[in-house]
Structure formats: structure tokens, C-alpha cells
Write a protein that holds these residues in place. Structure first.
Motif, PDB file in Angstrom:
ATOM      1  N   TRP A 106       0.822  -1.206   0.000  1.00  0.00           N
ATOM      2  CA  TRP A 106       0.000   0.000   0.000  1.00  0.00           C
ATOM      3  C   TRP A 106       0.853   1.252   0.000  1.00  0.00           C
ATOM      4  CZ3 TRP A 106      -4.812  -0.004  -1.347  1.00  0.00           C
ATOM      5  CH2 TRP A 106      -5.551  -1.160  -1.211  1.00  0.00           C
ATOM      6  N   LEU A 107       1.947   1.234   0.746  1.00  0.00           N
ATOM      7  CA  LEU A 107       2.835   2.402   0.783  1.00  0.00           C
ATOM      8  C   LEU A 107       3.441   2.641  -0.586  1.00  0.00           C
ATOM      9  CD1 LEU A 107       4.290   4.595   2.447  1.00  0.00           C
ATOM     10  CD2 LEU A 107       6.089   2.917   2.853  1.00  0.00           C
ATOM     11  N   GLY A 108       3.937   1.589  -1.201  1.00  0.00           N
ATOM     12  CA  GLY A 108       4.540   1.724  -2.525  1.00  0.00           C
ATOM     13  C   GLY A 108       3.547   2.183  -3.563  1.00  0.00           C
ATOM     14  N   MET A 109       2.340   1.680  -3.502  1.00  0.00           N
ATOM     15  CA  MET A 109       1.310   2.063  -4.462  1.00  0.00           C
ATOM     16  C   MET A 109       0.925   3.530  -4.268  1.00  0.00           C
ATOM     17  SD  MET A 109      -2.222   0.135  -5.546  1.00  0.00           S
ATOM     18  CE  MET A 109      -2.734  -0.108  -3.868  1.00  0.00           C
ATOM     19  N   GLY A 110       0.785   3.954  -3.043  1.00  0.00           N
ATOM     20  CA  GLY A 110       0.433   5.355  -2.776  1.00  0.00           C
ATOM     21  C   GLY A 110       1.534   6.306  -3.204  1.00  0.00           C
ATOM     22  N   LEU A 111       2.774   5.943  -2.892  1.00  0.00           N
ATOM     23  CA  LEU A 111       3.896   6.777  -3.286  1.00  0.00           C
ATOM     24  C   LEU A 111       4.036   6.824  -4.799  1.00  0.00           C
ATOM     25  CD1 LEU A 111       6.265   8.461  -2.262  1.00  0.00           C
ATOM     26  CD2 LEU A 111       7.638   6.382  -2.233  1.00  0.00           C
ATOM     27  N   GLY A 112       3.832   5.709  -5.437  1.00  0.00           N
ATOM     28  CA  GLY A 112       3.893   5.658  -6.896  1.00  0.00           C
ATOM     29  C   GLY A 112       2.826   6.532  -7.537  1.00  0.00           C
ATOM     30  N   MET A 113       1.635   6.527  -6.954  1.00  0.00           N
ATOM     31  CA  MET A 113       0.558   7.338  -7.490  1.00  0.00           C
ATOM     32  C   MET A 113       0.873   8.831  -7.335  1.00  0.00           C
ATOM     33  SD  MET A 113      -3.594   7.140  -6.869  1.00  0.00           S
ATOM     34  CE  MET A 113      -3.381   6.639  -5.208  1.00  0.00           C
ATOM     35  N   ILE A 114       1.441   9.217  -6.215  1.00  0.00           N
ATOM     36  CA  ILE A 114       1.801  10.621  -5.990  1.00  0.00           C
ATOM     37  C   ILE A 114       2.873  11.056  -6.977  1.00  0.00           C
ATOM     38  CG2 ILE A 114       2.917  12.193  -4.355  1.00  0.00           C
ATOM     39  CD1 ILE A 114       1.431  10.658  -2.133  1.00  0.00           C
ATOM     40  N   ILE A 115       3.879  10.229  -7.180  1.00  0.00           N
ATOM     41  CA  ILE A 115       4.942  10.558  -8.131  1.00  0.00           C
ATOM     42  C   ILE A 115       4.379  10.652  -9.542  1.00  0.00           C
ATOM     43  CG2 ILE A 115       7.047   9.668  -9.214  1.00  0.00           C
ATOM     44  CD1 ILE A 115       7.825   8.601  -6.421  1.00  0.00           C
ATOM     45  N   ASN A 116       3.493   9.748  -9.890  1.00  0.00           N
ATOM     46  CA  ASN A 116       2.865   9.762 -11.212  1.00  0.00           C
ATOM     47  C   ASN A 116       2.049  11.039 -11.415  1.00  0.00           C
ATOM     48  OD1 ASN A 116       2.000   9.004 -13.709  1.00  0.00           O
ATOM     49  ND2 ASN A 116       0.552   7.468 -12.993  1.00  0.00           N
ATOM     50  N   LEU A 117       1.273  11.430 -10.433  1.00  0.00           N
ATOM     51  CA  LEU A 117       0.477  12.662 -10.542  1.00  0.00           C
ATOM     52  C   LEU A 117       1.364  13.890 -10.647  1.00  0.00           C
ATOM     53  CD1 LEU A 117      -2.424  11.938  -8.019  1.00  0.00           C
ATOM     54  CD2 LEU A 117      -2.576  12.102 -10.500  1.00  0.00           C
ATOM     55  N   ALA A 118       2.442  13.933  -9.861  1.00  0.00           N
ATOM     56  CA  ALA A 118       3.361  15.075  -9.911  1.00  0.00           C
ATOM     57  C   ALA A 118       4.022  15.169 -11.286  1.00  0.00           C
ATOM     58  CB  ALA A 118       4.413  14.948  -8.812  1.00  0.00           C
ATOM     59  N   PHE A 119       4.434  14.046 -11.833  1.00  0.00           N
ATOM     60  CA  PHE A 119       5.059  14.036 -13.152  1.00  0.00           C
ATOM     61  C   PHE A 119       4.063  14.478 -14.226  1.00  0.00           C
ATOM     62  CE2 PHE A 119       6.499  11.778 -17.018  1.00  0.00           C
ATOM     63  CZ  PHE A 119       7.742  12.377 -17.129  1.00  0.00           C
ATOM     64  N   THR A 120       2.835  14.006 -14.137  1.00  0.00           N
ATOM     65  CA  THR A 120       1.801  14.399 -15.089  1.00  0.00           C
ATOM     66  C   THR A 120       1.522  15.902 -15.001  1.00  0.00           C
ATOM     67  OG1 THR A 120       0.799  12.211 -14.925  1.00  0.00           O
ATOM     68  CG2 THR A 120      -0.569  13.960 -15.842  1.00  0.00           C
ATOM     69  N   ALA A 121       1.436  16.430 -13.783  1.00  0.00           N
ATOM     70  CA  ALA A 121       1.205  17.864 -13.601  1.00  0.00           C
ATOM     71  C   ALA A 121       2.365  18.678 -14.174  1.00  0.00           C
ATOM     72  CB  ALA A 121       1.014  18.186 -12.121  1.00  0.00           C
ATOM     73  N   LEU A 122       3.583  18.207 -13.995  1.00  0.00           N
ATOM     74  CA  LEU A 122       4.755  18.890 -14.524  1.00  0.00           C
ATOM     75  C   LEU A 122       4.714  18.939 -16.050  1.00  0.00           C
ATOM     76  CD1 LEU A 122       7.515  20.157 -13.776  1.00  0.00           C
ATOM     77  CD2 LEU A 122       8.486  17.888 -14.074  1.00  0.00           C
ATOM     78  N   ILE A 123       4.335  17.852 -16.672  1.00  0.00           N
ATOM     79  CA  ILE A 123       4.239  17.822 -18.136  1.00  0.00           C
ATOM     80  C   ILE A 123       3.140  18.760 -18.621  1.00  0.00           C
ATOM     81  CG2 ILE A 123       3.571  16.362 -20.100  1.00  0.00           C
ATOM     82  CD1 ILE A 123       5.184  14.135 -18.843  1.00  0.00           C
ATOM     83  N   ILE A 124       2.004  18.780 -17.945  1.00  0.00           N
ATOM     84  CA  ILE A 124       0.906  19.663 -18.338  1.00  0.00           C
ATOM     85  C   ILE A 124       1.330  21.118 -18.217  1.00  0.00           C
ATOM     86  CG2 ILE A 124      -1.400  20.468 -17.661  1.00  0.00           C
ATOM     87  CD1 ILE A 124      -2.048  17.518 -16.994  1.00  0.00           C
ATOM     88  N   MET A 125       2.021  21.472 -17.132  1.00  0.00           N
ATOM     89  CA  MET A 125       2.488  22.858 -16.961  1.00  0.00           C
ATOM     90  C   MET A 125       3.487  23.241 -18.048  1.00  0.00           C
ATOM     91  SD  MET A 125       2.682  23.471 -12.819  1.00  0.00           S
ATOM     92  CE  MET A 125       4.187  22.565 -12.659  1.00  0.00           C
ATOM     93  N   ALA A 126       4.364  22.317 -18.437  1.00  0.00           N
ATOM     94  CA  ALA A 126       5.337  22.596 -19.494  1.00  0.00           C
ATOM     95  C   ALA A 126       4.644  22.827 -20.830  1.00  0.00           C
ATOM     96  CB  ALA A 126       6.339  21.451 -19.597  1.00  0.00           C
ATOM     97  N   VAL A 127       3.620  22.029 -21.122  1.00  0.00           N
ATOM     98  CA  VAL A 127       2.878  22.192 -22.373  1.00  0.00           C
ATOM     99  C   VAL A 127       2.148  23.531 -22.384  1.00  0.00           C
ATOM    100  CG1 VAL A 127       0.910  21.297 -23.701  1.00  0.00           C
ATOM    101  CG2 VAL A 127       2.655  19.739 -22.849  1.00  0.00           C
ATOM    102  N   ILE A 128       1.538  23.910 -21.278  1.00  0.00           N
ATOM    103  CA  ILE A 128       0.848  25.198 -21.200  1.00  0.00           C
ATOM    104  C   ILE A 128       1.822  26.349 -21.374  1.00  0.00           C
ATOM    105  CG2 ILE A 128      -0.411  26.740 -19.636  1.00  0.00           C
ATOM    106  CD1 ILE A 128      -1.812  24.222 -18.529  1.00  0.00           C
ATOM    107  N   TRP A 129       2.989  26.256 -20.722  1.00  0.00           N
ATOM    108  CA  TRP A 129       3.995  27.311 -20.841  1.00  0.00           C
ATOM    109  C   TRP A 129       4.461  27.449 -22.291  1.00  0.00           C
ATOM    110  CZ3 TRP A 129       9.189  27.075 -22.242  1.00  0.00           C
ATOM    111  CH2 TRP A 129       9.885  28.252 -22.075  1.00  0.00           C
ATOM    112  N   MET A 130       4.703  26.322 -22.947  1.00  0.00           N
ATOM    113  CA  MET A 130       5.146  26.363 -24.340  1.00  0.00           C
ATOM    114  C   MET A 130       4.055  26.933 -25.242  1.00  0.00           C
ATOM    115  SD  MET A 130       7.217  22.740 -24.522  1.00  0.00           S
ATOM    116  CE  MET A 130       7.221  22.697 -26.287  1.00  0.00           C
ATOM    117  N   PHE A 131       2.811  26.566 -24.993  1.00  0.00           N
ATOM    118  CA  PHE A 131       1.693  27.084 -25.778  1.00  0.00           C
ATOM    119  C   PHE A 131       1.610  28.602 -25.651  1.00  0.00           C
ATOM    120  CE2 PHE A 131      -2.833  28.104 -26.322  1.00  0.00           C
ATOM    121  CZ  PHE A 131      -3.066  27.521 -27.551  1.00  0.00           C
ATOM    122  N   LYS A 132       1.718  29.102 -24.419  1.00  0.00           N
ATOM    123  CA  LYS A 132       1.677  30.553 -24.200  1.00  0.00           C
ATOM    124  C   LYS A 132       2.857  31.240 -24.864  1.00  0.00           C
ATOM    125  CE  LYS A 132      -0.871  30.787 -19.858  1.00  0.00           C
ATOM    126  NZ  LYS A 132      -0.792  31.193 -18.451  1.00  0.00           N
ATOM    127  N   ALA A 133       4.027  30.638 -24.787  1.00  0.00           N
ATOM    128  CA  ALA A 133       5.229  31.241 -25.366  1.00  0.00           C
ATOM    129  C   ALA A 133       5.105  31.353 -26.885  1.00  0.00           C
ATOM    130  CB  ALA A 133       6.459  30.430 -24.992  1.00  0.00           C
TER     131      ALA A 133
END
Length: 80
Positions: A13-40
Motif C-alpha cells: 500500500w505504501l509503494g502504491m500510494g507513493l507511486g501514485m503521488i509521483i505519477n500525478l506530480a510528473f503528469t502535472a509537470l508535463i501539463i504545466m510545461a505544455v501550457i507554458w510552451m503554448f503561451k510562449a
């Protein structure tokens, strides 16, 4: 045969929860990068030359009447 102590339930359960948090953070980072590039791209982007911005500001100040033609020409010459 020895079984691992506590790995069956608690680490799973700990590994699954930590993995999910890392996955969400990575996804959010990619979305922010795409938005920044779109605006630029569609807003004119990051200017590579700082003088381009300075000349634009100079033109605006001259258009507003904040500086005279002589001041405009002198500053423009210094920027180039």
C-alpha cells in the motif's frame, strides 16, 4: 522457507500510494510545461534579445509624448 516480514500488506500500500503521488506530480509537470510552451508560442514567446523589449518600450514612451524626438533618437542610437 522464510517469508518477508510485513511486505505483503504494508509496503504494498505504501509503494502504491507513493507511486501514485509521483505519477500525478510528473503528469502535472508535463501539463504545466505544455501550457507554458503554448503561451510562449502564441504570445510572442520569450524574447531572445533584451534590446527588442527596450526598443518597444522606447517607442511607446515616444508615442505617449513622454520623451522628445531628440531623446528618442539618442536613446535608440545607444540601444543599437
Amino acid at each position: 522457507m522464510m517469508m518477508g516480514y510485513g511486505y505483503g500488506s504494508s509496503m504494498g500500500w505504501l509503494g502504491m500510494g507513493l507511486g501514485m503521488i509521483i505519477n500525478l506530480a510528473f503528469t502535472a509537470l508535463i501539463i504545466m510545461a505544455v501550457i507554458w510552451m503554448f503561451k510562449a508560442v502564441f504570445r510572442g514567446g520569450c524574447r531572445t534579445n533584451g534590446q527588442t523589449g527596450a526598443v518597444e518600450i522606447l517607442k511607446q514612451r515616444y508615442a505617449k509624448g513622454e520623451i522628445s524626438q531628440e531623446e528618442y533618437q539618442q536613446i535608440k542610437k545607444e540601444l543599437e
